[in-house]
Design an enzyme around this catalytic site. Structure first.
Site, short mmCIF file in Angstrom:
data_model
loop_
_atom_site.label_atom_id
_atom_site.label_comp_id
_atom_site.label_asym_id
_atom_site.label_seq_id
_atom_site.Cartn_x
_atom_site.Cartn_y
_atom_site.Cartn_z
N ASN A 1 52.59 42.17 45.16
CA ASN A 1 51.47 41.25 45.34
C ASN A 1 51.83 39.78 45.19
O ASN A 1 51.12 38.91 45.67
CB ASN A 1 50.37 41.57 44.31
CG ASN A 1 49.88 43.00 44.42
OD1 ASN A 1 50.04 43.64 45.45
ND2 ASN A 1 49.30 43.49 43.35
N GLY B 1 49.41 34.03 38.73
CA GLY B 1 49.44 32.99 37.72
C GLY B 1 50.29 33.37 36.52
O GLY B 1 50.30 32.64 35.52
N GLU C 1 42.31 33.59 34.57
CA GLU C 1 42.09 33.45 36.01
C GLU C 1 40.86 34.19 36.48
O GLU C 1 40.11 33.72 37.31
CB GLU C 1 43.29 34.03 36.77
CG GLU C 1 44.53 33.20 36.70
CD GLU C 1 45.73 33.97 37.25
OE1 GLU C 1 46.83 33.42 37.22
OE2 GLU C 1 45.57 35.12 37.70
N GLY D 1 45.62 39.51 32.84
CA GLY D 1 45.70 39.97 34.22
C GLY D 1 44.61 41.00 34.46
O GLY D 1 43.82 41.31 33.56
N VAL D 2 44.55 41.53 35.67
CA VAL D 2 43.52 42.51 35.98
C VAL D 2 44.14 43.90 35.98
O VAL D 2 45.35 44.06 35.96
CB VAL D 2 42.86 42.23 37.35
CG1 VAL D 2 42.08 40.93 37.28
CG2 VAL D 2 43.90 42.20 38.46
N GLY D 3 43.26 44.91 35.99
CA GLY D 3 43.74 46.28 36.12
C GLY D 3 43.48 47.11 34.88
O GLY D 3 42.82 46.68 33.94
N ASN D 4 44.01 48.29 34.96
CA ASN D 4 43.76 49.34 33.99
C ASN D 4 44.18 48.95 32.57
O ASN D 4 43.42 49.09 31.61
CB ASN D 4 44.54 50.58 34.45
CG ASN D 4 43.88 51.84 33.99
OD1 ASN D 4 43.57 51.96 32.81
ND2 ASN D 4 43.63 52.77 34.90
N ILE E 1 56.24 44.87 36.93
CA ILE E 1 56.83 46.03 37.59
C ILE E 1 57.90 46.62 36.69
O ILE E 1 57.96 47.84 36.50
CB ILE E 1 57.39 45.64 38.97
CG1 ILE E 1 56.23 45.34 39.93
CG2 ILE E 1 58.31 46.73 39.52
CD1 ILE E 1 56.65 44.83 41.28
#
Lengths: 514, 514
Positions: free
Chosen positions: B380, B384, B290, B265-268, B360
């Site tokens: 959000n 995927g 992705e 996934g994306v992010g920190n 979450i």
């Protein structure tokens, strides 16, 4: 002598079940054949249970199977307090009671995952496999029995193998199975070359290293037969709604007259749906499913189904007789495969199956609970419903709108356990009607489920909950009243009914703003 | 003039965005390009929003995209009250606010399902597609932009097409994409012939019928860049636990030194994990994912990743500069595919991906909520994560153990919304530690999650809940206290904190037998 055992070396290893069972020691991981009460070992588990009872406690094993078995396996082992861990799907009352008493660790796993997770090493080492077969050929190849399940994996992975050769199973089943030996571990996996339900991509036989076979036990016993009960009114109504929906989809051009490969759970509703398909004049359909039950046999017999692919039978005594009498006919039209293939996401998505499964309850937003009563007591497990629902062309979940004389609603504000998320449910059907949730947002789904699927006794209560949730919910995307969302299940556990005191009394009854 | 538009007929259809936007009428279904803030149309949505505002209300459309876009698309349309329905993943604050106010119907769909469900007709007819491309070749083929998403499907399915040709995107991207044109509808589907992340099985170009192209709009604007923030302590600790786990799996022989294709996934946290892989000396890894974010670009640059397959970029301004400067290098090592391929269950399972996604919250039994705050407010969407988690070799979910200064616990008794079920979660990681849930029953999982993942402020509260649930639960397979299961979320909504009054005070605090 040994007229089903044609391998000389293995014929020498024939022994009584009691001696064979001595191969199994406390703490072992034992992988057994068996799927929906078919093809499970008939003698060794019982002999093993006797050993466990003789030990007077502390003799427990880890039991891996294909799916549910029978009192002769899960039942005797559970009653002997012999099961430390059990996976995957199960349906034996004695075993289930012990699981829900907290005495047995039960792992509820997608049926397509079991074989590969065994290969990945996620369940540890397999010590012994106990597998029922129909016959052993001269070269040691095995004619599979009335279920395939995970037998290929068990025979490959176990240190030691015990074979039960069951002469009750018709020898003429030989040639009906298709055991795919092209699987591999990542990164060496290749596409599975199956593009139609009747494709045969493997061998009719199971393979085993004869050196690993420590015992061969002869049996002559039928499978646990599933009594066939004629569909009741609710099941026939559910089938009616679903058939009408299919006609609508054909009319809209989203399905052809041949529909798409059918997957069907077992039981009363499934029987009703399959029977209705036959009565409605469909023909040349196909099935790509887990289990062949009586009604599916009827459809094959009548040409409604031109072919049926599964991993197991689950027949009544009458169904078994019909099958045995006409085995040559059925052998050309039915394929039994390993469950990693019958339930493979790659194949289900490629074929575009129509997945039809039962459920315990759905909530207004389309989340489905297939496994837990009141969120805590497991029934049978998720089985293959997740494999099919997620990857299907159409995913349908069916249930009567009420159960136990009305004290349980099949539609609730929030399900008490989630097996299929809002992202995976397309159609919900009860005897009240059908809700087509495709392309709808949560709130649109909720109104449709309340209007079409809820029982009249619960419909006003659901509408009231939904109205108040839309007004008072923290977020309005999926409106909920958190302090009330599981209150129906609390009432069921504490008061024996989901209905509030005074029964169904229309909007406002649950206590105003609660 | 038009140096990116080499097709004579299409060059004649160049017009201002304002005129192109006139093709879109109220009530239409409009399919737009765009995935994680890359490759979305930059001009037409803004011009359309102006028309909507000029109409003074009532001008709303149904918006289909690849995934999240940008303020220039979702933001302007939401603020103009122009969105009736939106699917799938979104992240724009203005759009999200309107969804959670209950004003917009939002459909949260597995990213791998969007294209096929469009083909199946589940979202109705697509009126107009608005797709950003890098260039139009002489023969009308299109050079895709910084995301592919569902563009193949939009261009095929829409009645009318508006192309935005963005000259800010590097022309040298040509050749980097792989658009698979072998898909079909059931029952005509065939195996997808991809067996390694770097396989190219299609065309570098998107195809469109030029007769359908009603407008071409020229733009020169960067994507919404994602600012790169260096990993914080919690993210680095999460990465540390995960790297230690990988080493352990390699040592046990369940993974090789090359691991398996990574999905991230994306992010920190994702940045921290990817950075840590590079620092740990891994090399020759692959990604089948992705999104390519900055840290993944770094790994490709450094040879840690020999290849990366995705459907989109999501880069910072610095990342874009690095990419443009070295586009020839990256073009050989990065493949962008349609999201139905990047996220295809068939391919994820075949390749055996290691899926690493944020969440979450998780509950003690391993159910994961990826989408809803307090069960009702959507963030959000599932993206995927379901495609990957269900089909992965290893499915990992990661989150800090607390959020918002400690008033939110990432580990709760029962998640308030389920996106990934207990059947799909293998590993949970917080900065506190890692819980390996493979092969464990619900109660075994719970103890591990409490011990390894919960924050010390919440650990005693979770232990207390679990202890009392084991004692008092209706069923003891998945013990719960139904009246208390969602109480943490109730407290959060009503009192602004999941902590009971007086803060964390150890076992017994939540009120004895509550």
């Amino acid at each position: 002598m040994h007229d089903r055992i044609h391998h000389a070396g293995l014929a020498e290893r024939v022994m009584p079940a009691e001696r064979a069972a001595e191969q199994i020691q406390p703490g072992m991981t034992v992988a057994m054949s068996g799927f929906t009460g078919a093809g499970y070992p008939k003698a060794v588990p019982r002999a093993l249970a006797a050993r466990m009872e003789a030990a007077g406690g502390g003799f427990r094993i880890r039991v891996l199977t294909g799916a549910s078995t029978a009192p002769d396996l899960d039942g005797v082992l559970a009653r002997a307090d012999g099961v430390e861990l059990r996976l995957p799907y199960q349906s034996d009352p004695a075993l289930r009671d012990r699981i829900n008493a907290g005495d047995i660790d039960y792992l509820d796993i997608h049926l397509s995952h079991v074989a590969q997770h065994t290969w990945f090493g996620y369940f540890g080492h397999v010590d012994v496999a106990v597998v029922e077969v129909v016959a052993i050929l001269e070269d040691g190849r095995l004619v599979p029995s009335s279920s395939v399940g995970n037998n290929k994996t068990w025979l490959d992975q176990a240190d030691k193998v015990i074979l039960e050769v069951n002469s009750f199973q018709p020898a003429a089943m030989e040639g009906m199975h298709d055991i795919y030996y092209g699987t591999a571990l990542p990164p060496d996996r290749l596409p599975i070359p199956l593009t139609r339900p009747d494709d045969r991509i493997g061998s009719p036989y199971l393979h085993v290293d004869p050196a690993k076979v420590v015992a061969v036990v002869e049996t002559d016993a039928p499978d646990r037969n599933s009594p066939f009960t004629p569909p009741d009114d609710a099941s026939r109504q559910i089938a009616g709604h679903l058939l009408e929906f299919f006609e609508h989809e054909v009319a809209r051009g989203r399905l052809t007259e041949q529909l798409l490969p059918l997957q069907s759970g077992v039981g009363n509703i499934a029987n009703a749906v399959l029977t209705a398909l036959g009565d409605a004049g469909y023909e040349g359909l196909t099935a790509f499913t887990e289990v062949i039950q009586d009604s599916m046999l009827d459809l094959v017999r009548g040409g409604v189904l031109s072919t049926a692919s599964a991993t197991s039978f689950s027949l009544s005594a009458t169904g078994v007789e019909e099958f045995i009498t006409n085995v040559d006919f059925y052998r050309d039209r039915i394929v039994l495969r390993p469950q990693e293939i019958s339930n493979h996401p790659e194949l289900i998505r490629r074929l575009g199956c129509i997945a039809m499964n039962g459920m315990i309850e759905a909530d207004i937003y389309g989340n489905v609970n297939s496994t837990h009563v009141a969120g805590t007591r497991v029934m049978n497990g998720i089985g293959g419903s997740g494999d099919f629902a997620r990857n299907a062309y159409l995913s349908v979940f069916m249930s009567p709108s009420i159960a136990r004389g009305g004290v349980i609603s099949g539609i609730v504000p929030m399900v008490s356990h989630v097996d299929h998320t809002e992202h995976d449910t397309m159609v919900i059907v009860t005897e009240q009607g059908l809700a087509d949730l495709r392309g709808l947002s949560p709130k649109q789904r909720a109104q449709l489920v309340i209007d079409h699927c809820a029982h009249p006794d619960y419909r006003p209560l659901l509408q009231d909950y939904f109205d108040r949730a839309r007004r008072d919910s923290y977020g309005k995307h999926t409106p909920h009243l958190l302090h009330e969302a599981l209150s129906w299940h609390e009432r069921l556990v504490e008061q024996g009914t989901m209905l509030p005191e005074g029964g169904s009394t229309g909007p406002g009854a649950p206590g105003g703003d609660g």
